[in-house]
Design a protein around this motif. Structure first.
Motif, PDB file in Angstrom:
ATOM      1  N   VAL A 133       9.355  14.973  -6.919  1.00 17.20           N
ATOM      2  CA  VAL A 133       9.989  14.555  -5.661  1.00 17.20           C
ATOM      3  C   VAL A 133       9.258  13.333  -5.098  1.00 17.20           C
ATOM      4  CG1 VAL A 133      10.485  15.256  -3.289  1.00 17.20           C
ATOM      5  CG2 VAL A 133      10.840  16.873  -5.162  1.00 17.20           C
ATOM      6  N   ALA A 134       7.945  13.358  -5.131  1.00 16.48           N
ATOM      7  CA  ALA A 134       7.158  12.221  -4.632  1.00 16.48           C
ATOM      8  C   ALA A 134       7.451  10.963  -5.435  1.00 16.48           C
ATOM      9  CB  ALA A 134       5.666  12.545  -4.669  1.00 16.48           C
ATOM     10  N   ALA A 167      12.631   5.271  -4.881  1.00 17.54           N
ATOM     11  CA  ALA A 167      13.785   4.907  -4.054  1.00 17.54           C
ATOM     12  C   ALA A 167      13.386   3.977  -2.911  1.00 17.54           C
ATOM     13  CB  ALA A 167      14.454   6.161  -3.505  1.00 17.54           C
ATOM     14  N   VAL A 168      12.310   4.316  -2.213  1.00 12.63           N
ATOM     15  CA  VAL A 168      11.873   3.493  -1.075  1.00 12.63           C
ATOM     16  C   VAL A 168      11.397   2.124  -1.552  1.00 12.63           C
ATOM     17  CG1 VAL A 168      10.125   3.286   0.738  1.00 12.63           C
ATOM     18  CG2 VAL A 168      11.339   5.439   0.425  1.00 12.63           C
ATOM     19  N   ASP A 169      10.615   2.106  -2.622  1.00 12.08           N
ATOM     20  CA  ASP A 169      10.129   0.828  -3.140  1.00 12.08           C
ATOM     21  C   ASP A 169      11.281  -0.056  -3.609  1.00 12.08           C
ATOM     22  OD1 ASP A 169       7.597   1.637  -2.551  1.00 12.08           O
ATOM     23  OD2 ASP A 169       6.877   1.708  -4.625  1.00 12.08           O
ATOM     24  N   ALA A 170      12.282   0.537  -4.272  1.00 14.82           N
ATOM     25  CA  ALA A 170      13.426  -0.247  -4.742  1.00 14.82           C
ATOM     26  C   ALA A 170      14.219  -0.816  -3.560  1.00 14.82           C
ATOM     27  CB  ALA A 170      14.326   0.615  -5.624  1.00 14.82           C
ATOM     28  N   LEU A 171      14.460   0.003  -2.540  1.00 16.99           N
ATOM     29  CA  LEU A 171      15.199  -0.445  -1.366  1.00 16.99           C
ATOM     30  C   LEU A 171      14.468  -1.590  -0.667  1.00 16.99           C
ATOM     31  CD1 LEU A 171      17.440  -0.127   0.816  1.00 16.99           C
ATOM     32  CD2 LEU A 171      15.907   1.526   1.916  1.00 16.99           C
ATOM     33  N   ASN A 172      13.191  -1.398  -0.389  1.00 19.72           N
ATOM     34  CA  ASN A 172      12.437  -2.428   0.332  1.00 19.72           C
ATOM     35  C   ASN A 172      12.217  -3.672  -0.506  1.00 19.72           C
ATOM     36  OD1 ASN A 172      12.229  -1.206   2.851  1.00 19.72           O
ATOM     37  ND2 ASN A 172      10.483   0.012   2.217  1.00 19.72           N
ATOM     38  N   VAL A 194       4.919   5.811   4.189  1.00 22.48           N
ATOM     39  CA  VAL A 194       4.892   7.136   3.555  1.00 22.48           C
ATOM     40  C   VAL A 194       4.825   6.987   2.042  1.00 22.48           C
ATOM     41  CG1 VAL A 194       6.197   9.275   3.207  1.00 22.48           C
ATOM     42  CG2 VAL A 194       6.040   8.273   5.488  1.00 22.48           C
ATOM     43  N   SER A 195       5.550   6.014   1.506  1.00 24.07           N
ATOM     44  CA  SER A 195       5.480   5.738   0.064  1.00 24.07           C
ATOM     45  C   SER A 195       4.066   5.343  -0.352  1.00 24.07           C
ATOM     46  CB  SER A 195       6.473   4.627  -0.294  1.00 24.07           C
ATOM     47  OG  SER A 195       6.329   4.231  -1.630  1.00 24.07           O
ATOM     48  N   GLU A 196       3.441   4.473   0.428  1.00 21.59           N
ATOM     49  CA  GLU A 196       2.066   4.055   0.111  1.00 21.59           C
ATOM     50  C   GLU A 196       1.093   5.223   0.232  1.00 21.59           C
ATOM     51  OE1 GLU A 196       1.296   0.988  -1.118  1.00 21.59           O
ATOM     52  OE2 GLU A 196       3.449   0.625  -1.022  1.00 21.59           O
ATOM     53  N   LEU A 197       1.309   6.080   1.215  1.00 21.17           N
ATOM     54  CA  LEU A 197       0.476   7.271   1.373  1.00 21.17           C
ATOM     55  C   LEU A 197       0.599   8.175   0.150  1.00 21.17           C
ATOM     56  CD1 LEU A 197      -1.342   9.128   3.133  1.00 21.17           C
ATOM     57  CD2 LEU A 197       0.770  10.090   4.066  1.00 21.17           C
ATOM     58  N   LEU A 198       1.822   8.403  -0.296  1.00 25.87           N
ATOM     59  CA  LEU A 198       2.024   9.238  -1.486  1.00 25.87           C
ATOM     60  C   LEU A 198       1.393   8.609  -2.727  1.00 25.87           C
ATOM     61  CD1 LEU A 198       5.706  10.418  -0.929  1.00 25.87           C
ATOM     62  CD2 LEU A 198       3.619  11.783  -0.712  1.00 25.87           C
ATOM     63  N   LYS A 199       1.484   7.295  -2.848  1.00 21.77           N
ATOM     64  CA  LYS A 199       0.852   6.600  -3.983  1.00 21.77           C
ATOM     65  C   LYS A 199      -0.658   6.821  -3.969  1.00 21.77           C
ATOM     66  CE  LYS A 199       4.139   2.806  -4.015  1.00 21.77           C
ATOM     67  NZ  LYS A 199       4.298   1.361  -3.765  1.00 21.77           N
ATOM     68  N   LYS A 231      -5.466  12.092  -7.037  1.00 25.14           N
ATOM     69  CA  LYS A 231      -5.308  13.213  -7.981  1.00 25.14           C
ATOM     70  C   LYS A 231      -5.416  12.769  -9.429  1.00 25.14           C
ATOM     71  CE  LYS A 231      -2.610  16.315  -5.140  1.00 25.14           C
ATOM     72  NZ  LYS A 231      -1.434  17.188  -5.098  1.00 25.14           N
ATOM     73  N   GLY A 232      -5.574  11.444  -9.631  1.00 29.34           N
ATOM     74  CA  GLY A 232      -5.751  10.918 -10.979  1.00 29.34           C
ATOM     75  C   GLY A 232      -4.476  10.617 -11.730  1.00 29.34           C
ATOM     76  N   GLU A 233      -3.348  10.542 -11.019  1.00 30.28           N
ATOM     77  CA  GLU A 233      -2.082  10.277 -11.672  1.00 30.28           C
ATOM     78  C   GLU A 233      -1.791   8.772 -11.684  1.00 30.28           C
ATOM     79  OE1 GLU A 233       1.327  12.551 -10.628  1.00 30.28           O
ATOM     80  OE2 GLU A 233       0.092  14.233  -9.985  1.00 30.28           O
ATOM     81  N   ALA A 234      -1.072   8.355 -12.722  1.00 31.92           N
ATOM     82  CA  ALA A 234      -0.619   6.972 -12.821  1.00 31.92           C
ATOM     83  C   ALA A 234       0.656   6.796 -11.996  1.00 31.92           C
ATOM     84  CB  ALA A 234      -0.371   6.602 -14.266  1.00 31.92           C
ATOM     85  N   ILE A 235       0.782   5.660 -11.392  1.00 30.06           N
ATOM     86  CA  ILE A 235       1.962   5.418 -10.550  1.00 30.06           C
ATOM     87  C   ILE A 235       2.772   4.301 -11.142  1.00 30.06           C
ATOM     88  CG2 ILE A 235       2.714   4.709  -8.260  1.00 30.06           C
ATOM     89  CD1 ILE A 235      -0.054   6.137  -7.473  1.00 30.06           C
TER      90      ILE A 235
END
Length: 189
Positions: A4-5, A11-16, A174-179, A185-189
């Motif tokens: 979901v994140a 979606a937010v990054d594509a829109l902006n 919020v998108s940047e916060l989730l990133k 957590k060590g995940e690739a974005i």
């Protein structure tokens, strides 16, 4: 939850990103207005609307381009310390600072919605219920606010653009916060 994140971020990054790429050409609209202002003042009767329209164009350019700027990381930072930090330490600093920015944007959106409702002729203290009433038909638009200038345009269009821009900035934060949380957590974005 991670899926979901990732979808929200995408979606937010594509829109902006798309909106930012379109809005960045707004500088040419602003330049055209200012050139016409100069030409009309020099050779014709001065246009009364040019300065105010240039201000509206600049506000639109700035407020709708803000989320794109944040997404690209071209916002102003104090790189004196930040530049030398590890990616993990940068992510922690960004998490903390973006929370303050999210709070600030929520306060700004509340004020902008109230100001927009006022510009549509609502003088009460519940602007969100006013807009809900516009949707359901239980509220009516009153005497609309206009600029006190000679041109006297309605103020609600630029105030609505400000609400939209602030909301898009909130979504990008919020998108940047989730990133940053995913980076911690060590995940690739």
């Amino acid at each position: 939850m991670r899926n979901v994140a990732h979808r929200f971020i995408g979606a937010v990054d594509a829109l902006n990103y798309r909106l930012g790429r379109v809005v960045m050409y707004g500088i040419f609209v602003l330049m055209g207005i200012l050139i016409w202002s100069s030409v009309s003042k020099t050779f014709f009767l001065p246009s009364l609307w040019t300065l105010e329209l240039a201000q509206f164009a600049m506000v639109s350019y700035y407020i709708l381009g803000g989320p794109y700027s944040l997404q690209l990381g071209s916002n102003v930072r104090m790189d004196l310390l930040y530049g030398a930090w590890s990616p993990r330490k940068k992510a922690w600093a960004d998490v903390i600072t973006v929370l303050f920015l999210i709070f600030y944007l929520c306060v700004m959106i509340y004020g902008a919605v109230g100001s927009t409702a006022y510009s549509l002729g609502y003088w009460g203290s519940e602007p969100f219920s006013f807009f809900g009433g516009l949707i359901t038909g239980s509220s009516e638009i009153g005497r609309m606010e206009t600029s006190p200038s000679v041109w006297s345009p309605w103020m609600w269009p630029i105030k609505a653009i400000m609400v939209l821009g602030l909301f898009l900035m909130l979504l990008q934060c919020v998108s940047e916060l989730l990133k940053d949380v995913l980076r911690l957590k060590g995940e690739a974005i």
